[in-house]
Design a protein around this motif. Sequence first.
Motif, mmCIF file in Angstrom:
data_model
loop_
_atom_site.group_PDB
_atom_site.id
_atom_site.type_symbol
_atom_site.label_atom_id
_atom_site.label_comp_id
_atom_site.label_asym_id
_atom_site.label_seq_id
_atom_site.Cartn_x
_atom_site.Cartn_y
_atom_site.Cartn_z
ATOM 1 N N THR A 18 -1.738 14.492 -0.207
ATOM 2 C CA THR A 18 -0.428 13.923 -0.505
ATOM 3 C C THR A 18 -0.320 13.690 -2.007
ATOM 4 N N THR A 56 -3.844 11.757 -2.820
ATOM 5 C CA THR A 56 -4.752 11.209 -1.815
ATOM 6 C C THR A 56 -5.114 12.310 -0.821
ATOM 7 N N SER A 58 -6.260 12.643 3.204
ATOM 8 C CA SER A 58 -6.348 11.877 4.448
ATOM 9 C C SER A 58 -6.697 12.795 5.613
ATOM 10 N N VAL A 63 -6.752 7.402 4.937
ATOM 11 C CA VAL A 63 -6.958 7.915 3.585
ATOM 12 C C VAL A 63 -8.443 7.839 3.281
ATOM 13 N N ALA A 65 -9.915 9.579 0.388
ATOM 14 C CA ALA A 65 -10.239 9.760 -1.027
ATOM 15 C C ALA A 65 -8.956 9.769 -1.837
ATOM 16 N N ALA A 66 -9.082 9.444 -3.129
ATOM 17 C CA ALA A 66 -7.924 9.441 -4.028
ATOM 18 C C ALA A 66 -8.386 9.751 -5.436
ATOM 19 N N SER A 92 -14.432 12.555 -5.854
ATOM 20 C CA SER A 92 -14.086 11.857 -4.620
ATOM 21 C C SER A 92 -13.176 12.687 -3.731
ATOM 22 N N ILE A 93 -12.338 13.538 -4.317
ATOM 23 C CA ILE A 93 -11.498 14.422 -3.521
ATOM 24 C C ILE A 93 -12.278 15.650 -3.072
#
Length: 239
Positions: A18, A56, A58, A63, A65-66, A92-93
């Motif tokens: 997203t 983000t 999900s 969710v 990771a961002a 993190s993503i």
Amino acid sequence: MSLTELITGVEDHQKTLTIFNAGPTAAEDLRERFADRNVHVQTEQTESGRPGEFITLSEDTEVIAAASLNSFTDALNEGRQYITRDNSPYVSILDHLDETMFTSWSIQRMTAASREIEDRAWRVGQGTLHAGFQTLSTLQGELDLYERLGETDVDVHAYAVPDVEPPEYSTFSLHLERSNEIADSWFVVFDGGGDPTQKCALLAEEREPREFYGFWTYDESTVDWIIDYLEETYGYLEQ
């Protein structure tokens, strides 16, 4: 469970990217980049427009990771799309995008992803690497590379269906299997050489002629499962 069933299980879990507070161009760019992945890309706006452009990831409604949009796209622009890890903000993503299906990958893209894992095994310099070549004729084109890798302390195992006479080899173990699963599967799996953070795997099947569908991962339990399956199912070695 077979290798194909493992791939199907991953395929059933779609993730969602997203993009917040960004224009349509950013969304279209990411949709294009992930057109061959089992990832849904969507856009949203926060009421205040803050904290700027971010993204983000999900799964279902959670969710997981961002990251800032810029850090994420910078990483993609630098070509860091395969099995890489460091302490950069985008990790993190991308860490959570492992075990996400890719579709219709060509020989060139599969080879590039395989090289990431082979290079990791080379740099670690120990452990075990399992590689599925589908056929012996394919292995012949990689023979020099795998002979050199086998000269290190990495225990190298190659799997192939015998469509030609076996080549001369001396530094790795060859598993000759008359199996549809081996004929259809391309995999490279590294056990980390004693370091769990170095574990990684690429697993795919050829569903269309020279088009591959599968995933990569550095999830420890998934890597362990693939290795255990290969050793239990195809443990017999051709001498």
